[in-house]
Design a protein around this motif. Structure first.
Motif, PDB file in Angstrom:
ATOM      1  N   LYS A 110       0.923  -1.109   0.103  1.00 60.62           N
ATOM      2  CA  LYS A 110      -0.007   0.229   0.008  1.00 60.62           C
ATOM      3  C   LYS A 110       0.754   1.521   0.093  1.00 60.62           C
ATOM      4  CE  LYS A 110      -2.850  -0.734   3.377  1.00 60.62           C
ATOM      5  NZ  LYS A 110      -4.022  -0.717   4.494  1.00 60.62           N
ATOM      6  N   GLU A 111       1.924   1.207   0.840  1.00 57.40           N
ATOM      7  CA  GLU A 111       2.957   2.515   0.780  1.00 57.40           C
ATOM      8  C   GLU A 111       3.435   2.554  -0.509  1.00 57.40           C
ATOM      9  OE1 GLU A 111       4.307   5.801   1.864  1.00 57.40           O
ATOM     10  OE2 GLU A 111       3.202   4.464   3.304  1.00 57.40           O
ATOM     11  N   GLN A 112       3.865   1.513  -1.201  1.00 59.79           N
ATOM     12  CA  GLN A 112       4.513   1.944  -2.749  1.00 59.79           C
ATOM     13  C   GLN A 112       3.421   2.214  -3.766  1.00 59.79           C
ATOM     14  OE1 GLN A 112       5.876  -2.120  -3.507  1.00 59.79           O
ATOM     15  NE2 GLN A 112       7.976  -1.826  -2.531  1.00 59.79           N
ATOM     16  N   LEU A 113       2.214   1.872  -3.487  1.00 52.79           N
ATOM     17  CA  LEU A 113       1.067   2.441  -4.431  1.00 52.79           C
ATOM     18  C   LEU A 113       0.683   3.745  -4.055  1.00 52.79           C
ATOM     19  CD1 LEU A 113      -1.296   1.619  -6.470  1.00 52.79           C
ATOM     20  CD2 LEU A 113      -2.635   0.763  -4.424  1.00 52.79           C
ATOM     21  N   LYS A 114       0.695   3.992  -2.736  1.00 50.03           N
ATOM     22  CA  LYS A 114       0.335   5.294  -2.344  1.00 50.03           C
ATOM     23  C   LYS A 114       1.625   6.395  -2.774  1.00 50.03           C
ATOM     24  CE  LYS A 114      -0.029   8.202   1.944  1.00 50.03           C
ATOM     25  NZ  LYS A 114      -0.003   8.299   3.192  1.00 50.03           N
ATOM     26  N   GLN A 115       2.807   6.017  -2.462  1.00 53.70           N
ATOM     27  CA  GLN A 115       3.990   6.824  -3.393  1.00 53.70           C
ATOM     28  C   GLN A 115       3.904   7.148  -4.836  1.00 53.70           C
ATOM     29  OE1 GLN A 115       5.998   8.461  -1.124  1.00 53.70           O
ATOM     30  NE2 GLN A 115       6.429   9.463  -3.210  1.00 53.70           N
ATOM     31  N   GLY A 116       3.459   5.757  -5.447  1.00 58.34           N
ATOM     32  CA  GLY A 116       3.249   5.857  -6.811  1.00 58.34           C
ATOM     33  C   GLY A 116       2.231   6.919  -7.120  1.00 58.34           C
ATOM     34  N   LEU A 117       1.014   6.770  -6.475  1.00 65.02           N
ATOM     35  CA  LEU A 117      -0.110   7.814  -6.934  1.00 65.02           C
ATOM     36  C   LEU A 117       0.179   9.241  -6.473  1.00 65.02           C
ATOM     37  CD1 LEU A 117      -2.993   5.690  -5.410  1.00 65.02           C
ATOM     38  CD2 LEU A 117      -2.501   6.159  -7.728  1.00 65.02           C
ATOM     39  N   GLU A 118       1.030   9.468  -5.514  1.00 63.02           N
ATOM     40  CA  GLU A 118       1.451  10.862  -5.284  1.00 63.02           C
ATOM     41  C   GLU A 118       2.499  11.396  -6.226  1.00 63.02           C
ATOM     42  OE1 GLU A 118       2.894  10.620  -1.227  1.00 63.02           O
ATOM     43  OE2 GLU A 118       0.877  10.389  -0.300  1.00 63.02           O
ATOM     44  N   ASN A 119       3.477  10.545  -6.557  1.00 58.11           N
ATOM     45  CA  ASN A 119       4.254  10.918  -7.772  1.00 58.11           C
ATOM     46  C   ASN A 119       3.379  11.127  -9.040  1.00 58.11           C
ATOM     47  OD1 ASN A 119       6.369  10.582  -5.812  1.00 58.11           O
ATOM     48  ND2 ASN A 119       6.802   8.538  -6.939  1.00 58.11           N
ATOM     49  N   GLN A 120       2.585  10.404  -9.299  1.00 53.94           N
ATOM     50  CA  GLN A 120       1.691  10.768 -10.485  1.00 53.94           C
ATOM     51  C   GLN A 120       1.080  12.022 -10.461  1.00 53.94           C
ATOM     52  OE1 GLN A 120       2.052   8.931 -13.304  1.00 53.94           O
ATOM     53  NE2 GLN A 120       0.498   9.977 -14.383  1.00 53.94           N
ATOM     54  N   GLN A 121       0.499  12.125  -9.350  1.00 49.23           N
ATOM     55  CA  GLN A 121      -0.443  13.315  -9.051  1.00 49.23           C
ATOM     56  C   GLN A 121       0.414  14.747  -8.996  1.00 49.23           C
ATOM     57  OE1 GLN A 121      -2.190  12.470  -5.180  1.00 49.23           O
ATOM     58  NE2 GLN A 121      -4.062  11.743  -6.224  1.00 49.23           N
ATOM     59  N   ASP A 122       1.766  14.551  -8.699  1.00 52.51           N
ATOM     60  CA  ASP A 122       2.538  15.676  -8.707  1.00 52.51           C
ATOM     61  C   ASP A 122       2.993  15.787 -10.174  1.00 52.51           C
ATOM     62  OD1 ASP A 122       2.838  15.717  -5.825  1.00 52.51           O
ATOM     63  OD2 ASP A 122       4.650  14.722  -5.783  1.00 52.51           O
ATOM     64  N   LEU A 123       3.227  14.686 -10.983  1.00 47.76           N
ATOM     65  CA  LEU A 123       3.591  15.102 -12.287  1.00 47.76           C
ATOM     66  C   LEU A 123       2.343  15.848 -13.047  1.00 47.76           C
ATOM     67  CD1 LEU A 123       5.279  11.902 -13.203  1.00 47.76           C
ATOM     68  CD2 LEU A 123       6.188  13.948 -13.098  1.00 47.76           C
ATOM     69  N   ILE A 124       1.142  15.465 -12.649  1.00 46.08           N
ATOM     70  CA  ILE A 124      -0.076  16.067 -13.312  1.00 46.08           C
ATOM     71  C   ILE A 124      -0.424  17.354 -12.912  1.00 46.08           C
ATOM     72  CG2 ILE A 124      -2.557  15.829 -13.555  1.00 46.08           C
ATOM     73  CD1 ILE A 124      -2.243  12.910 -13.156  1.00 46.08           C
ATOM     74  N   MET A 125       0.144  17.685 -11.471  1.00 50.29           N
ATOM     75  CA  MET A 125       0.023  19.160 -11.220  1.00 50.29           C
ATOM     76  C   MET A 125       0.850  20.046 -11.729  1.00 50.29           C
ATOM     77  SD  MET A 125      -2.874  19.250  -9.230  1.00 50.29           S
ATOM     78  CE  MET A 125      -2.716  20.516  -8.567  1.00 50.29           C
TER      79      MET A 125
END
Length: 151
Positions: A110-125
């Motif tokens: 879950k932590e890896q998934l959360k980090q991946g999602l956060e990274n993806q959101q950062d890139l989108i932003m």
């Protein structure tokens, strides 16, 4: 081990996943938690589906907590923050259901998934920010030009 959240009225509710609760949710809400209790990946896919179904989500949470208030009263005390907190409590109760070694594995996953999602959101932003910086002045110029020209 249970996980808890508070509704907008300040009432605290706990969820503790058990085989009995999973059977009740399957029979009464149509979400088959029983079949996924031994498969964390499928369990989290099911939780994700439930989170997206705002018709059934409050009903499932209402049943999972054993609330002594009506479903309507509970739904009146659910806003976006409560929904997110209730989702986290349900998610945590599933993690707590598994034996300790499996819990650690799930937590890492879950932590890896959360980090991946956060990274993806950062890139989108960042991309949106860049497009706004590049495009907003042009949109503003076009709007002013249209106002001046009377279009």
């Amino acid at each position: 081990m249970s996980a808890s959240f508070k509704d907008t009225a300040g009432r605290e509710w706990s969820i503790r996943m058990t085989i009995g609760l999973a059977a009740k949710l399957k029979n009464e809400a149509g979400f088959d938690f029983v079949s996924v209790l031994n498969d964390p990946q499928k369990a989290y896919e099911l939780i994700g589906q439930l989170y997206e179904d705002l018709d059934k989500f409050p009903k499932v949470i209402h049943m999972a907590t054993g609330m002594e208030i009506s479903l309507d009263e509970f739904m009146e005390a659910m806003d976006g923050e409560v929904i997110a907190d209730a989702f986290e409590a349900l998610d945590q109760s599933f993690t707590n259901f598994y034996r300790p070694g499996k819990r650690e594995q799930i937590a890492r996953w879950k932590e890896q998934l959360k980090q991946g999602l956060e990274n993806q959101q950062d890139l989108i932003m960042e991309e949106l920010d860049q497009k706004m910086q590049e495009g907003f002045p042009n949109l503003l110029k076009e709007a002013v030009s249209e106002q001046i020209s009377g279009k």
